[in-house]
Design a protein around this motif. Structure first.
Motif, PDB file in Angstrom:
ATOM      1  N   THR A 190       0.807  -1.228   0.000  1.00  0.00           N
ATOM      2  CA  THR A 190       0.000   0.000   0.000  1.00  0.00           C
ATOM      3  C   THR A 190       0.838   1.275   0.000  1.00  0.00           C
ATOM      4  O   THR A 190       0.318   2.348  -0.304  1.00  0.00           O
ATOM      5  CB  THR A 190      -0.941   0.021   1.226  1.00  0.00           C
ATOM      6  N   HIS A 191       2.125   1.162   0.353  1.00  0.00           N
ATOM      7  CA  HIS A 191       2.943   2.374   0.435  1.00  0.00           C
ATOM      8  C   HIS A 191       3.720   2.636  -0.859  1.00  0.00           C
ATOM      9  O   HIS A 191       4.501   3.576  -0.919  1.00  0.00           O
ATOM     10  CB  HIS A 191       3.932   2.272   1.600  1.00  0.00           C
ATOM     11  N   MET A 192       3.532   1.803  -1.859  1.00  0.00           N
ATOM     12  CA  MET A 192       4.326   1.957  -3.066  1.00  0.00           C
ATOM     13  C   MET A 192       3.444   2.341  -4.249  1.00  0.00           C
ATOM     14  O   MET A 192       2.636   1.533  -4.710  1.00  0.00           O
ATOM     15  CB  MET A 192       5.056   0.651  -3.368  1.00  0.00           C
ATOM     16  N   PRO A 193       3.602   3.555  -4.727  1.00  0.00           N
ATOM     17  CA  PRO A 193       2.753   4.054  -5.830  1.00  0.00           C
ATOM     18  C   PRO A 193       2.817   3.151  -7.062  1.00  0.00           C
ATOM     19  O   PRO A 193       1.795   2.945  -7.721  1.00  0.00           O
ATOM     20  CB  PRO A 193       3.336   5.435  -6.129  1.00  0.00           C
ATOM     21  N   HIS A 194       4.023   2.596  -7.385  1.00  0.00           N
ATOM     22  CA  HIS A 194       4.096   1.753  -8.583  1.00  0.00           C
ATOM     23  C   HIS A 194       3.279   0.479  -8.420  1.00  0.00           C
ATOM     24  O   HIS A 194       2.700  -0.011  -9.388  1.00  0.00           O
ATOM     25  CB  HIS A 194       5.559   1.442  -8.946  1.00  0.00           C
ATOM     26  N   CYS A 195       3.229  -0.058  -7.192  1.00  0.00           N
ATOM     27  CA  CYS A 195       2.404  -1.248  -6.962  1.00  0.00           C
ATOM     28  C   CYS A 195       0.921  -0.905  -7.010  1.00  0.00           C
ATOM     29  O   CYS A 195       0.117  -1.685  -7.532  1.00  0.00           O
ATOM     30  CB  CYS A 195       2.743  -1.894  -5.613  1.00  0.00           C
ATOM     31  N   GLN A 196       0.558   0.258  -6.474  1.00  0.00           N
ATOM     32  CA  GLN A 196      -0.849   0.646  -6.516  1.00  0.00           C
ATOM     33  C   GLN A 196      -1.304   0.890  -7.961  1.00  0.00           C
ATOM     34  O   GLN A 196      -2.405   0.489  -8.349  1.00  0.00           O
ATOM     35  CB  GLN A 196      -1.077   1.909  -5.664  1.00  0.00           C
TER      36      GLN A 196
END
Lengths: 111, 111, 111, 111
Positions: D85-91
């Motif tokens: 949840t803290h990683m924009p690329h994963c989101q």
């Protein structure tokens, strides 16, 4: 993803789809023999564009080399397609190849 | 790499090369139109085998699903190629497809 | 298929499998961070080898350009892998890359 | 190209780019080990989406089978990415996977 890369990916993806569609449509023409070189170049162009798109999307240090080669293959495929003036799928493919070639050359200057 | 996987990869790679070679040779035949379905299936078969080989080589949890689909595409391509009894490239491709289909089904049982 | 092309395809396919296997094994190491560049180059190398193998197998007029690029990527990937002297998967990949680079350069001379 | 297919291709291409970008960004994180499964699924998802896009664009009779498998891989990759949840690329990747999964399922119903 930078806006410039997105525009390059869009051109590559449009070219892949146009080449795939063109090859399938060529295989359904009455005179397939006349389309043989077009089908061959469609295969190469779609494959080279597909690899180039992957390297661009992942920010690979090898993307620039592929962009140069991709521009060459797009030019060859677009020139062949442009000659088949009575076939809408070839005209659409020629246009997609021309735009993709231009996008690859712009991508090279930016790299 | 386990010996079994190597043998599966060999069958997949042989099938890719046979399909690519067959499509190119079909496009050089006098009666290309008769080969149109063969060329179409060669494209699909080479592409599906290529993805399957990648997933097998990397030990992907999704390899099994692709093995099942790959066996189906190999069967379809091999059945088409087998009908062109006068063309050595089609006979070679039919045999490579048959072996690859068998290797995929064995790979599925082992998975 | 000429014997020389088969030997080139074998080197390309062995390199693809070694890169895929190496990337997966790197991701399972305790210190994945140390392997990040290796994983990145494994991805590029496997992808470029895969396209090159397709173009060689189909006898594409664009194969030569890809062989040159493929040799470069194999060299970069092999050099990185060779530094990880304690990891068998990296050593195996370095050897596969070295052989593939050599095969690509021989293929270029023959083209 | 029908409008529905274009929308499916757009979702597949967006998912490929998001997976490639996510894998590269994961490899640059401080704690790469925590991202190992995400990177693995990114590789599979990008590869399966890429093949699916090719088969859809060429109107292959085997496209439907790949759409089903592609939806599964997108779901697996999207579920993994959603946890970071803290990683924009994963989101961003989770969202692209979710949209692509939905587009594949809609494509299946239309097939």
């Amino acid at each position: 993803m930078h806006a410039q890369n997105q525009s390059l990916l869009d051109a590559l993806n449009a070219c892949i789809a146009a080449c795939e569609h063109c090859a399938t449509a060529c295989l359904q023409e009455d005179d397939v023999k006349m389309m043989a070189r077009c089908i061959s170049l469609d295969r190469d162009c779609a494959d080279v564009c597909a690899l180039t798109a992957r390297l661009v999307a992942r920010g690979s240090e090898h993307a620039a080399h592929l962009l140069r080669e991709c521009a060459e293959v797009c030019k060859a495929c677009g020139d062949e397609c442009a000659q088949h003036t009575h076939m809408p799928h070839c005209q659409a493919c020629a246009e997609a190849c021309r735009r993709c070639e231009e996008a690859c050359r712009q991508g090279l200057q930016a790299a």
